[in-house]
Design an enzyme around this catalytic site. Structure first.
Site, mmCIF file in Angstrom:
data_model
loop_
_atom_site.group_PDB
_atom_site.id
_atom_site.type_symbol
_atom_site.label_atom_id
_atom_site.label_comp_id
_atom_site.label_asym_id
_atom_site.label_seq_id
_atom_site.Cartn_x
_atom_site.Cartn_y
_atom_site.Cartn_z
ATOM 1 N N TYR A 33 9.493 8.998 -37.752
ATOM 2 C CA TYR A 33 10.247 9.647 -36.377
ATOM 3 C C TYR A 33 11.323 8.248 -35.157
ATOM 4 O O TYR A 33 11.059 7.010 -35.251
ATOM 5 C CB TYR A 33 8.857 10.435 -35.971
ATOM 6 C CG TYR A 33 8.423 9.099 -35.157
ATOM 7 C CD1 TYR A 33 7.478 8.590 -35.567
ATOM 8 C CD2 TYR A 33 8.380 9.413 -33.505
ATOM 9 C CE1 TYR A 33 6.014 7.944 -34.725
ATOM 10 C CE2 TYR A 33 7.504 9.147 -32.436
ATOM 11 C CZ TYR A 33 6.240 7.675 -32.854
ATOM 12 O OH TYR A 33 5.694 7.648 -32.519
ATOM 13 N N ARG A 52 17.221 2.472 -35.919
ATOM 14 C CA ARG A 52 15.731 2.234 -36.503
ATOM 15 C C ARG A 52 14.874 2.701 -38.119
ATOM 16 O O ARG A 52 14.186 2.576 -37.839
ATOM 17 C CB ARG A 52 15.271 2.223 -35.331
ATOM 18 C CG ARG A 52 13.800 1.729 -35.301
ATOM 19 C CD ARG A 52 13.016 1.529 -33.604
ATOM 20 N NE ARG A 52 12.740 2.444 -33.518
ATOM 21 C CZ ARG A 52 12.008 2.660 -31.813
ATOM 22 N NH1 ARG A 52 12.086 1.936 -31.462
ATOM 23 N NH2 ARG A 52 12.458 3.930 -31.413
ATOM 24 N N LYS A 159 8.112 2.246 -37.061
ATOM 25 C CA LYS A 159 7.698 3.521 -36.389
ATOM 26 C C LYS A 159 7.378 4.913 -37.301
ATOM 27 O O LYS A 159 8.151 5.803 -37.557
ATOM 28 C CB LYS A 159 8.915 3.996 -35.478
ATOM 29 C CG LYS A 159 8.531 4.463 -34.594
ATOM 30 C CD LYS A 159 9.465 4.622 -33.185
ATOM 31 C CE LYS A 159 9.094 5.889 -32.721
ATOM 32 N NZ LYS A 159 8.085 5.866 -31.551
ATOM 33 N N GLU A 193 1.429 -4.459 -27.441
ATOM 34 C CA GLU A 193 2.362 -3.632 -27.103
ATOM 35 C C GLU A 193 0.919 -2.939 -26.329
ATOM 36 O O GLU A 193 0.249 -3.356 -26.706
ATOM 37 C CB GLU A 193 3.112 -3.421 -27.991
ATOM 38 C CG GLU A 193 2.434 -2.993 -28.913
ATOM 39 C CD GLU A 193 3.287 -1.930 -30.067
ATOM 40 O OE1 GLU A 193 4.969 -1.871 -29.534
ATOM 41 O OE2 GLU A 193 3.644 -1.829 -30.975
#
Ligand code: PMP
Length: 311
Positions: A33, A52, A159, A193
Site C-alpha cells: 500500500y 514505491r 510497504k 525508524e
C-alpha cells in the site's frame, strides 16, 4: 465514517466497500500500500508513491496490472467522488488517499501463480492534520523493545499491508503512556525508524537519519526532507545511529506523509536538546511546506488528461 472507497473499479460508500474473505490480502496479509496526501487539493508526489508501490509489489512477486496513469485516475476519481459526496457540497480540505493492492482471490495456497487478479482499493477521507501545538511544542516518543523486522525476514523496504511489527511497537509505546510514536532499533541494536515515520537527529546544525541498510522504509518524506535540506544549505547524512546519538542530539524530528516534520522534544522521560522544537527543525518544516505546495501544483497538470480506466 466520512470516507469513500474505490474497490476494483467501483466507487462506493464505506458500508459497501467489501473485499472477499478469499482475497489473499485478508487471508494471508498479502498486499502492499501507499498513503498519499494533497496540498491545495492536488496529490503530492504521486509518481514517487506509485514507484514505491511497484517496488514493494515486486518484492512480493505481485504484478499490479495497472499503469501509473490508471492508478492516478482511480485516485483522482475517488477524490472527486469524495469531494462531491452527499452533504459535502464543495469539500475543500486536504485529503488522505490510501492506495492498496492485494494478491486478489485465488486458491488457498502461497503459490503466486495460483492467484487470479489483484485487488485494487483506494480509500479517500479527510487528511486530519496534526493539531498546531504538535508543531509548536513538539511530541514525546518512546524507544521500544520491539525490534524492526530483520531485512532478510520481512524487509521493512516492503510497504506491506501486514503491519503487525509496527502495531506491536506502537502498542508497547501506548502501554507506557500517551506517546506520539514508537522508535524501533534494528536487529543490530541501531536506531531504525518509528512505527509510522522515519527518524532524524540534528547535531551541530547537521541532520542525520539512519541509512536504508539499517532496515527501514525508504520514506518519501524522508527523501523530500533531504532534498529540502540540501537546497536550504543544511547538511544531511544517511548514517548509522545509536541510542546515544538520539539522547545526545540538539534536536530530533520524525517525518511522514501525513505528519510532515514533527519535532521530537522528549524520548521516554529524557528531554532532547532544550526540550523545545529547535531552529533547524523549524526551518526545515517551513521550507518543506513551501516546496511541497509548489511541487504538488506543478505536478497536477500532468495528470489532467488521462485515458479511460481499463475494463
Ligand atoms: N516508516 C514507516 C514504517 C511508515 O509506515 C511510514 C509511513 N508510511 C514512514 C516510515 C514514512 O513514510 P512516508 O514519508 O513515505 O509517508
Amino acid at each position: 465514517m466520512l470516507a469513500v472507497a474505490y474497490v476494483n473499479g467501483r466507487i462506493v460508500a464505506p458500508q459497501d466497500a467489501m473485499i472477499s474473505v478469499f482475497d489473499h490480502g485478508f487471508l494471508f496479509g498479502e498486499g502492499v500500500y501507499e498513503v498519499m496526501r494533497t496540498y491545495d487539493g492536488e496529490l503530492f508526489l504521486a509518481d514517487r508513491h506509485f514507484r514505491r508501490l511497484r517496488d514493494s509489489a515486486a518484492m512480493i512477486s505481485l504484478e499490479i496490472g495497472m499503469p501509473d496513469q490508471a492508478l492516478a485516475r482511480a485516485c483522482r476519481d475517488t477524490m472527486d467522488a469524495f469531494r462531491t459526496g452527499p452533504g459535502r457540497g464543495a469539500f475543500d480540505e486536504e485529503l488522505y488517499v490510501r492506495l492498496l493492492v492485494t494478491r486478489g482471490i485465488g486458491e488457498m495456497t502461497y503459490d503466486p501463480a495460483k492467484a487470479y487478479r489483484p485487488s485494487v482499493v483506494v480509500i479517500v477521507k479527510p487528511l486530519g492534520q496534526p493539531a498546531s501545538w504538535v508543531y509548536e511544542q513538539g511530541v514525546a516518543v518512546a524507544l521500544v523493545s520491539v525490534v524492526r523486522n530483520h531485512p532478510r525476514s520481512i524487509s521493512p523496504r516492503i510497504k506491506s499491508n501486514n503491519l503487525l511489527n509496527n502495531i506491536l511497537a506502537m502498542q508497547e509505546a501506548l502501554r507506557r503512556g500517551p506517546f506520539a510514536e514508537a522508535v524501533m532499533r534494528n536487529h543490530r541494536g541501531e536506531l531504525a525508524e518509528c512505527s509510522q515515520s522515519n527518524l532524524f537527529v540534528v547535531t551541530g546544525g547537521a541532520a542525520r537519519t539512519p541509512a536504508l541498510d539499517a532496515g527501514l522504509l525508504a520514506g518519501i518524506t524522508r527523501e523530500f526532507v533531504e532534498e529540502v535540506a540540501a537546497a536550504a544549505g543544511i547538511p544531511v547524512h544517511d548514517t548509522r545511529l545509536t541510542d546515544e546519538d538520539l539522547f545526545g542530539a540538539d534536536e530530533a524530528f520524525l517525518t511522514s506523509t501525513t505528519k510532515e516534520i514533527v519535532p521530537i522534544v522528549r524520548v521516554d522521560d529524557r528531554p532532547i536538546g532544550s526540550g523545545s522544537p529547535g531552529p533547524v527543525t523549524r526551518r526545515l518544516l517551513e521550507a518543506y511546506r513551501v516546496r511541497a505546495r509548489d511541487v504538488a501544483r506543478a505536478a497536477a497538470s500532468r495528470y489532467r488528461v488521462e485515458p479511460p480506466l481499463p475494463e
